[in-house]
Design a protein around this motif. Structure first.
Motif, mmCIF file in Angstrom:
data_model
loop_
_atom_site.group_PDB
_atom_site.id
_atom_site.type_symbol
_atom_site.label_atom_id
_atom_site.label_comp_id
_atom_site.label_asym_id
_atom_site.label_seq_id
_atom_site.Cartn_x
_atom_site.Cartn_y
_atom_site.Cartn_z
ATOM 1 N N PHE A 269 0.828 -1.209 0.000
ATOM 2 C CA PHE A 269 0.000 0.000 0.000
ATOM 3 C C PHE A 269 0.860 1.255 0.000
ATOM 4 C CE2 PHE A 269 -1.817 3.255 2.892
ATOM 5 C CZ PHE A 269 -2.866 3.691 2.087
ATOM 6 N N ARG A 270 1.809 1.313 0.898
ATOM 7 C CA ARG A 270 2.658 2.505 1.010
ATOM 8 C C ARG A 270 3.473 2.725 -0.268
ATOM 9 N NH1 ARG A 270 5.370 1.943 7.045
ATOM 10 N NH2 ARG A 270 3.540 2.503 8.309
ATOM 11 N N ASN A 271 4.051 1.657 -0.787
ATOM 12 C CA ASN A 271 4.895 1.787 -1.975
ATOM 13 C C ASN A 271 4.087 2.169 -3.207
ATOM 14 O OD1 ASN A 271 7.107 1.078 -0.426
ATOM 15 N ND2 ASN A 271 7.115 -1.056 -1.070
ATOM 16 N N GLN A 272 2.855 1.644 -3.297
ATOM 17 C CA GLN A 272 2.013 2.007 -4.433
ATOM 18 C C GLN A 272 1.655 3.486 -4.384
ATOM 19 O OE1 GLN A 272 1.062 -0.491 -6.798
ATOM 20 N NE2 GLN A 272 0.700 1.370 -7.988
ATOM 21 N N ALA A 273 1.413 4.004 -3.191
ATOM 22 C CA ALA A 273 1.088 5.423 -3.047
ATOM 23 C C ALA A 273 2.234 6.301 -3.530
ATOM 24 C CB ALA A 273 0.748 5.734 -1.592
ATOM 25 N N TYR A 277 2.144 8.655 -6.876
ATOM 26 C CA TYR A 277 2.021 10.092 -6.588
ATOM 27 C C TYR A 277 3.338 10.769 -6.243
ATOM 28 C CZ TYR A 277 -2.867 9.115 -6.903
ATOM 29 O OH TYR A 277 -4.083 8.731 -7.399
ATOM 30 N N GLY A 278 4.410 10.015 -6.134
ATOM 31 C CA GLY A 278 5.719 10.615 -5.934
ATOM 32 C C GLY A 278 6.146 10.740 -4.494
ATOM 33 N N SER A 279 5.199 10.904 -3.592
ATOM 34 C CA SER A 279 5.508 11.026 -2.165
ATOM 35 C C SER A 279 4.237 10.769 -1.373
ATOM 36 C CB SER A 279 6.036 12.418 -1.824
ATOM 37 O OG SER A 279 5.013 13.391 -1.959
ATOM 38 N N PHE A 280 4.410 10.489 -0.081
ATOM 39 C CA PHE A 280 3.245 10.301 0.776
ATOM 40 C C PHE A 280 2.422 11.585 0.855
ATOM 41 C CE2 PHE A 280 1.507 10.392 5.232
ATOM 42 C CZ PHE A 280 0.471 9.489 5.000
ATOM 43 N N GLY A 281 3.088 12.724 0.936
ATOM 44 C CA GLY A 281 2.369 13.997 1.003
ATOM 45 C C GLY A 281 1.511 14.238 -0.222
ATOM 46 N N ASP A 282 2.033 13.930 -1.397
ATOM 47 C CA ASP A 282 1.256 14.113 -2.623
ATOM 48 C C ASP A 282 0.131 13.086 -2.724
ATOM 49 O OD1 ASP A 282 2.651 16.321 -3.489
ATOM 50 O OD2 ASP A 282 4.071 15.170 -4.684
ATOM 51 N N PHE A 283 0.339 11.914 -2.146
ATOM 52 C CA PHE A 283 -0.756 10.948 -2.088
ATOM 53 C C PHE A 283 -1.909 11.511 -1.264
ATOM 54 C CE2 PHE A 283 -2.620 7.280 0.339
ATOM 55 C CZ PHE A 283 -3.383 6.768 -0.702
#
Length: 304
Positions: A269-273, A277-283
């Motif tokens: 899940f985390r890696n797909q995000a 989207y490039g980063s967790f923040g952009d996700f």
């Protein structure tokens, strides 16, 4: 065995894996004790609610800047559809204003609506389970050990779980519902709870996203995610024992990858995000549609 057969009817192990195969599977286990937030008498994490085994408070986690998530503000649970009257009273004592239900309509139809205390609002935020548990039900009902091994063995079950977790990111509808659920938390003025069926996968990624969004380190959030294995261990084993005793599976341990949460699943899940989207923040912003204002309210609501 009658209760086993009844639960293995429509939706089958969809409900069984959600701790509803039979009352004994849901209620027999006493949740293992979890650490309190501190040695100085902070509230316990695990909730003692009759009818639930995987209910807990998201308070007491330290953020990067040394602050702490608030106790008694955000709760994660499994479905509340099987609460006993005593359980309803215990949930009522939490002072909830809203309960967010991540189950899909077919799940709710099969399992029942939440049993909520008076005055608590229900919010439907259905996140697709890719018909995973319907598939599992068909495999179990087949009673065919060769077919079951082919469908669940040799890494097949793990692959299905990985695909499920990636779908929480790649499915636009799932992103919209997860974003809406986070906004529910951010805008809440009373304590709030959220859940799916077993309270481990959809609930787990939502809790992980909220905790990380407010500054809880990823390893700490992962430990909260993995706590489901401790809390669900006894009831999950009871389910496997019942499935074997009822003659549905010779090797019910094939279900273990589906019953457990695993670091590899969360990583998918985390890696797909990040991949999408490039980063967790952009996700959070582009993927889930959260605004800076939403994130500030979320932080203010959940951290002190």
């Amino acid at each position: 065995m009658r209760s086993v057969s009844r639960a293995l009817g429509a939706s089958a192990v969809a409900l069984a894996l959600a701790a509803t195969l039979a009352p004994v599977a849901a209620h027999a286990a006493t949740p293992a004790p979890a650490p309190t937030a501190s040695a100085s008498g902070a509230p316990g994490r695990v909730l003692s609610v009759p009818g639930l085994v995987n209910a807990r408070d998201l308070g007491g986690y330290t953020t990067y800047d040394g602050k702490t998530t608030k106790w008694g503000t955000v709760y994660r649970t499994e479905t509340l559809s099987k609460l006993t009257p005593e359980g309803v009273n215990a949930v009522g004592a939490l002072g909830l204003g809203k309960v967010v239900d991540l189950r899909t309509a077919p799940e709710i139809s099969a399992d029942g609506t939440d049993r909520l205390p008076a005055g608590v609002t229900a919010a439907a935020r259905p996140v697709d389970d890719t018909s995973l548990f319907a598939f599992i039900g068909g495999v179990v009902r087949s009673k065919d050990p060769v077919y079951q091994q082919a469908q669940l063995g040799n890494g097949a079950a793990e692959a299905r779980m990985t695909a499920l977790y990636k779908g929480f990111v790649t499915n636009p509808g799932n992103r919209a519902q997860l974003g809406a659920a986070i906004k529910d938390v951010a805008n809440s003025t009373k304590p709030i709870a959220f859940h799916c069926s077993a309270g481990k996968d959809r609930t787990g990624v939502l809790a992980d996203t909220i905790l990380r969004a407010v500054g809880v380190p990823a390893p700490t959030s992962e430990q909260d995610y993995l706590l489901s294995n401790t809390l669900r261990a006894a009831s999950d084993k009871a389910l496997r024992d019942q499935v074997r005793a009822a003659g549905y599976m010779q090797n019910p341990d094939l279900l273990i990858p589906l019953q457990e949460v695993r670091s590899d699943y969360l990583a998918a899940f985390r890696n797909q995000a990040v991949a999408d989207y490039g980063s967790f923040g952009d996700f959070l912003t582009t993927g889930l549609g959260l605004t800076p204002s939403d994130l500030l309210k979320l932080r203010s609501r959940t951290v002190s």
